[in-house]
Design a protein around this motif. Structure first.
Motif, PDB file in Angstrom:
ATOM      1  N   SER A 283      13.366 -76.947  34.627  1.00  0.00           N
ATOM      2  CA  SER A 283      14.150 -78.182  34.697  1.00  0.00           C
ATOM      3  C   SER A 283      14.111 -78.842  36.077  1.00  0.00           C
ATOM      4  O   SER A 283      14.101 -80.068  36.176  1.00  0.00           O
ATOM      5  CB  SER A 283      15.596 -77.934  34.270  1.00  0.00           C
ATOM      6  N   LYS A 284      14.068 -78.062  37.151  1.00  0.00           N
ATOM      7  CA  LYS A 284      14.090 -78.634  38.494  1.00  0.00           C
ATOM      8  C   LYS A 284      12.698 -78.937  39.045  1.00  0.00           C
ATOM      9  O   LYS A 284      12.522 -79.903  39.775  1.00  0.00           O
ATOM     10  CB  LYS A 284      14.810 -77.696  39.464  1.00  0.00           C
ATOM     11  N   TYR A 285      11.725 -78.074  38.712  1.00  0.00           N
ATOM     12  CA  TYR A 285      10.400 -78.192  39.351  1.00  0.00           C
ATOM     13  C   TYR A 285       9.255 -78.350  38.361  1.00  0.00           C
ATOM     14  O   TYR A 285       8.101 -78.388  38.771  1.00  0.00           O
ATOM     15  CB  TYR A 285      10.153 -76.955  40.229  1.00  0.00           C
TER      16      TYR A 285
ATOM     17  N   HIS B 249      13.216 -72.514  46.874  1.00  0.00           N
ATOM     18  CA  HIS B 249      14.438 -72.315  46.095  1.00  0.00           C
ATOM     19  C   HIS B 249      14.919 -70.872  46.231  1.00  0.00           C
ATOM     20  O   HIS B 249      16.109 -70.630  46.448  1.00  0.00           O
ATOM     21  CB  HIS B 249      14.185 -72.653  44.624  1.00  0.00           C
TER      22      HIS B 249
ATOM     23  N   ARG C  55      16.779 -63.449  35.438  1.00  0.00           N
ATOM     24  CA  ARG C  55      17.071 -64.167  36.674  1.00  0.00           C
ATOM     25  C   ARG C  55      16.512 -63.295  37.793  1.00  0.00           C
ATOM     26  O   ARG C  55      16.752 -62.094  37.849  1.00  0.00           O
ATOM     27  CB  ARG C  55      18.570 -64.386  36.857  1.00  0.00           C
TER      28      ARG C  55
ATOM     29  N   ILE D 136      16.667 -67.388  40.935  1.00  0.00           N
ATOM     30  CA  ILE D 136      16.170 -68.457  40.066  1.00  0.00           C
ATOM     31  C   ILE D 136      15.910 -67.889  38.679  1.00  0.00           C
ATOM     32  O   ILE D 136      15.603 -66.705  38.523  1.00  0.00           O
ATOM     33  CB  ILE D 136      14.888 -69.106  40.637  1.00  0.00           C
ATOM     34  N   SER D 137      16.050 -68.736  37.666  1.00  0.00           N
ATOM     35  CA  SER D 137      15.707 -68.373  36.291  1.00  0.00           C
ATOM     36  C   SER D 137      14.579 -69.282  35.821  1.00  0.00           C
ATOM     37  O   SER D 137      14.288 -70.301  36.449  1.00  0.00           O
ATOM     38  CB  SER D 137      16.918 -68.532  35.373  1.00  0.00           C
ATOM     39  N   SER D 138      13.982 -68.933  34.710  1.00  0.00           N
ATOM     40  CA  SER D 138      12.902 -69.758  34.158  1.00  0.00           C
ATOM     41  C   SER D 138      13.393 -71.159  33.815  1.00  0.00           C
ATOM     42  O   SER D 138      12.694 -72.144  34.038  1.00  0.00           O
ATOM     43  CB  SER D 138      12.315 -69.108  32.910  1.00  0.00           C
ATOM     44  N   PHE D 139      14.609 -71.244  33.276  1.00  0.00           N
ATOM     45  CA  PHE D 139      15.156 -72.552  32.925  1.00  0.00           C
ATOM     46  C   PHE D 139      15.279 -73.440  34.159  1.00  0.00           C
ATOM     47  O   PHE D 139      14.940 -74.625  34.129  1.00  0.00           O
ATOM     48  CB  PHE D 139      16.517 -72.404  32.239  1.00  0.00           C
ATOM     49  N   GLU D 140      15.756 -72.876  35.274  1.00  0.00           N
ATOM     50  CA  GLU D 140      15.870 -73.652  36.511  1.00  0.00           C
ATOM     51  C   GLU D 140      14.498 -74.086  37.015  1.00  0.00           C
ATOM     52  O   GLU D 140      14.331 -75.216  37.473  1.00  0.00           O
ATOM     53  CB  GLU D 140      16.578 -72.826  37.588  1.00  0.00           C
ATOM     54  N   ALA D 141      13.527 -73.195  36.933  1.00  0.00           N
ATOM     55  CA  ALA D 141      12.178 -73.526  37.391  1.00  0.00           C
ATOM     56  C   ALA D 141      11.581 -74.668  36.572  1.00  0.00           C
ATOM     57  O   ALA D 141      10.941 -75.567  37.117  1.00  0.00           O
ATOM     58  CB  ALA D 141      11.278 -72.297  37.326  1.00  0.00           C
TER      59      ALA D 141
END
Length: 95
Positions: free
Chosen positions: A27-29, A13, A62, A20-25
């Protein structure tokens, strides 16, 4: 089907999107330890900077890749192959 580590998804990613942000990490992974991955990459020599982004109720971090080659240089040969496989899948709609 080959199973990849969550860390490899995070690295993929970072290399494809650039940040990347913690939320993306999460929610996505489903990866809840993003700061640990970033710390390990930085300790190994990856050029990653942190930008605090404000939101309602505070801020969140981020992480931005400054130089993609420094991230690739931190990977073991096996991890490099796995990340390369993931990158191929991301960039090839027919993969």
């Amino acid at each position: 089907m080959k199973k990849f580590k969550k860390k490899e998804y995070i690295i993929c990613h970072l290399l494809t999107v650039g940040h990347i942000s913690s939320f993306e990490a999460i929610s996505k992974y489903r990866h809840t330890r993003l700061s640990t991955v970033i710390y390990e990459l930085r300790t190994a020599g990856a050029a990653i900077r942190t930008v605090d982004e404000p939101h309602v109720g505070g801020t969140h971090a981020r992480y931005h890749v400054i130089d993609k080659q420094t991230v690739l240089n931190t990977l073991t040969p096996k991890m490099l192959i796995n990340v390369d496989t993931l990158m191929t899948a991301v960039n090839d709609p027919e993969y």
